[in-house]
Design a protein around this motif. Structure first.
Motif, PDB file in Angstrom:
ATOM      1  N   ALA A  64      -9.014  -2.952  18.439  1.00 16.29           N
ATOM      2  CA  ALA A  64      -8.489  -4.513  18.278  1.00 16.29           C
ATOM      3  C   ALA A  64      -9.822  -5.453  18.013  1.00 16.29           C
ATOM      4  N   GLY A  65      -9.536  -6.304  17.093  1.00 20.35           N
ATOM      5  CA  GLY A  65     -10.747  -7.186  16.705  1.00 20.35           C
ATOM      6  C   GLY A  65     -11.725  -6.723  15.656  1.00 20.35           C
ATOM      7  N   ASP A  66     -11.554  -5.340  15.307  1.00 19.10           N
ATOM      8  CA  ASP A  66     -12.355  -4.907  14.219  1.00 19.10           C
ATOM      9  C   ASP A  66     -12.019  -5.418  12.763  1.00 19.10           C
ATOM     10  N   TYR A  67     -13.130  -5.451  11.941  1.00 17.47           N
ATOM     11  CA  TYR A  67     -12.450  -5.723  10.406  1.00 17.47           C
ATOM     12  C   TYR A  67     -13.184  -4.483   9.630  1.00 17.47           C
ATOM     13  N   CYS A  68     -12.392  -4.328   8.608  1.00 17.16           N
ATOM     14  CA  CYS A  68     -12.920  -3.236   7.542  1.00 17.16           C
ATOM     15  C   CYS A  68     -12.329  -3.276   6.143  1.00 17.16           C
ATOM     16  N   ILE A  69     -13.105  -2.623   5.290  1.00 15.01           N
ATOM     17  CA  ILE A  69     -12.505  -2.559   3.992  1.00 15.01           C
ATOM     18  C   ILE A  69     -12.294  -0.993   3.750  1.00 15.01           C
ATOM     19  N   ALA A  70     -10.747  -0.888   3.276  1.00 12.20           N
ATOM     20  CA  ALA A  70     -10.481   0.525   3.045  1.00 12.20           C
ATOM     21  C   ALA A  70     -10.506   0.722   1.369  1.00 12.20           C
ATOM     22  N   ARG A  71     -11.626   1.670   1.100  1.00 18.73           N
ATOM     23  CA  ARG A  71     -11.734   1.829  -0.331  1.00 18.73           C
ATOM     24  C   ARG A  71     -10.793   2.745  -1.159  1.00 18.73           C
ATOM     25  N   LYS A  72     -10.352   2.238  -2.170  1.00 19.26           N
ATOM     26  CA  LYS A  72      -9.341   2.871  -3.092  1.00 19.26           C
ATOM     27  C   LYS A  72     -10.052   4.307  -3.611  1.00 19.26           C
ATOM     28  N   ASN A  73      -8.969   5.166  -4.128  1.00 10.85           N
ATOM     29  CA  ASN A  73      -9.228   6.267  -4.601  1.00 10.85           C
ATOM     30  C   ASN A  73      -9.922   7.233  -3.474  1.00 10.85           C
ATOM     31  N   PHE A 108      -8.314  -2.330   0.286  1.00 12.52           N
ATOM     32  CA  PHE A 108      -7.653  -3.484   1.183  1.00 12.52           C
ATOM     33  C   PHE A 108      -8.536  -3.824   2.426  1.00 12.52           C
ATOM     34  N   PHE A 109      -8.529  -5.208   2.784  1.00 12.18           N
ATOM     35  CA  PHE A 109      -9.120  -5.738   3.844  1.00 12.18           C
ATOM     36  C   PHE A 109      -8.195  -5.543   5.053  1.00 12.18           C
ATOM     37  N   LEU A 110      -8.688  -4.832   6.308  1.00 13.79           N
ATOM     38  CA  LEU A 110      -7.854  -4.717   7.457  1.00 13.79           C
ATOM     39  C   LEU A 110      -8.384  -5.335   8.575  1.00 13.79           C
ATOM     40  N   ILE A 112       0.768  -0.991  -0.146  1.00 16.13           N
ATOM     41  CA  ILE A 112      -0.092  -0.076  -0.074  1.00 16.13           C
ATOM     42  C   ILE A 112       0.850   1.369  -0.120  1.00 16.13           C
ATOM     43  N   SER A 113       0.478   2.292  -0.919  1.00 22.09           N
ATOM     44  CA  SER A 113       1.146   3.347  -0.952  1.00 22.09           C
ATOM     45  C   SER A 113       1.459   4.244   0.407  1.00 22.09           C
ATOM     46  N   PRO A 114       2.607   4.892   0.825  1.00 18.94           N
ATOM     47  CA  PRO A 114       2.746   5.268   1.903  1.00 18.94           C
ATOM     48  C   PRO A 114       2.061   6.787   1.883  1.00 18.94           C
ATOM     49  N   GLU A 115       1.489   7.296   0.843  1.00 22.02           N
ATOM     50  CA  GLU A 115       0.700   8.344   0.634  1.00 22.02           C
ATOM     51  C   GLU A 115      -0.448   8.384   1.346  1.00 22.02           C
ATOM     52  N   GLN A 116      -1.208   9.710   1.654  1.00 16.12           N
ATOM     53  CA  GLN A 116      -2.456   9.581   2.259  1.00 16.12           C
ATOM     54  C   GLN A 116      -3.482   9.566   1.140  1.00 16.12           C
ATOM     55  N   PHE A 117      -3.270   8.515   0.565  1.00 20.19           N
ATOM     56  CA  PHE A 117      -4.088   8.174  -0.802  1.00 20.19           C
ATOM     57  C   PHE A 117      -4.269   6.618  -0.798  1.00 20.19           C
TER      58      PHE A 117
END
Length: 265
Positions: A47-56, A25-27, A15-20
């Motif tokens: 701790a224990g949470d699941y999420c999807i971070a969305r592109k763009n 990705f699944f976290l 994953i890019s280190p930019e704030q973008f």
């Protein structure tokens, strides 16, 4: 769900280190907590949470350790992988009006068992090769789509950002430290079109406007909110404190620390 003596696990492209966020990705947070801000909403993960971070999407992360640890499982669903998946598993895609940067996933047995299956790769007893990495990513994607079919409308939308209101977007997102190319992409423009339209709207260049806007916000936070320079420079898009202090003094004739002392009660 906790594991002992583990390390963070990552599957897929970096994953890019930019704030973008360049790819979905699944976290899953194993230890620690995280607060993310996308310019519109705050998202808190424990701790224990699941999420999807969305592109763009533009985001800023604040990570907090627990007992000195911040550990996570991060699995990237890049576009190349998703296109291959879609060829094998066709889905009907519909437009979605969901604009959230993070989508939280409810825990169930399938996801629990999937996370447990990665345990050998946390403690270093096994190594993941690329082929097996793709197998595990496909397994997770099937689980997510089984439990949340609407995610297909997000994962398999390969459109680039459409052209949006430039003035509103920039006034809302000027604090994010990303390149002009990223700003252009996020507003649905080529770099040359972005610069040309920016000049027409703001009567100055993007670089100068961003610097002035960030410094004006810094002055307000120091003068009216009694914030400390060390607390605000990163959030305003400056990479280090010395550079922030230098450009602030050049703009106003005194350093952030000097203004801060004047306004302290």
């Amino acid at each position: 769900m906790k594991f002992n003596n583990i390390q963070s696990c990552h599957l897929g492209p970096e994953i890019s280190p930019e704030q973008f966020i360049p790819e979905h990705f699944f976290l899953y947070l194993l230890n620690g907590s995280m607060i993310s801000y996308d310019g519109y909403k705050h998202y808190k993960m424990q701790a224990g949470d699941y999420c999807i971070a969305r592109k763009n999407h533009l985001v800023r992360y604040t990570k907090h350790k627990e007992d000195g640890l911040f550990e996570k499982v991060l699995i990237t669903f890049d576009e190349a992988f998703l296109r291959k998946f879609l060829k094998r598993h066709p889905y009907h895609i519909e437009p979605t009006d969901n604009t959230d940067s993070f989508l939280f996933i409810n825990e169930d047995k399938l996801i629990q068992n999937f996370i447990h299956s990665l345990e050998p790769y946390y403690n270093g007893t096994e190594q993941l090769d690329d082929a097996f990495s793709d197998v595990k990513r496909e397994e997770l994607l099937i689980i997510l789509l089984k439990n949340n079919p609407d995610l297909a409308n997000i994962f398999f939308n390969f459109n680039t950002p459409h052209k949006i209101d430039l003035e509103s977007f920039m006034n809302h997102n000027f604090k994010f430290n990303i390149s002009l190319e990223r700003f252009a992409f996020m507003t649905g423009r080529s770099l040359s079109t972005f610069k040309r339209e920016f000049k027409t709207i703001f009567n100055t260049s993007p670089g100068k406007w961003l610097m002035d806007k960030r410094l004006q916000e810094a002055y307000f936070l120091l003068d009216k909110e009694n914030k400390k320079p060390t607390d605000i420079y990163v959030d305003l898009g400056f990479e280090d404190l010395s550079h922030f202090s230098y450009v602030f003094k050049k703009q106003y004739g005194f350093s952030p620390a000097q203004l801060n002392k004047k306004t302290m009660p």
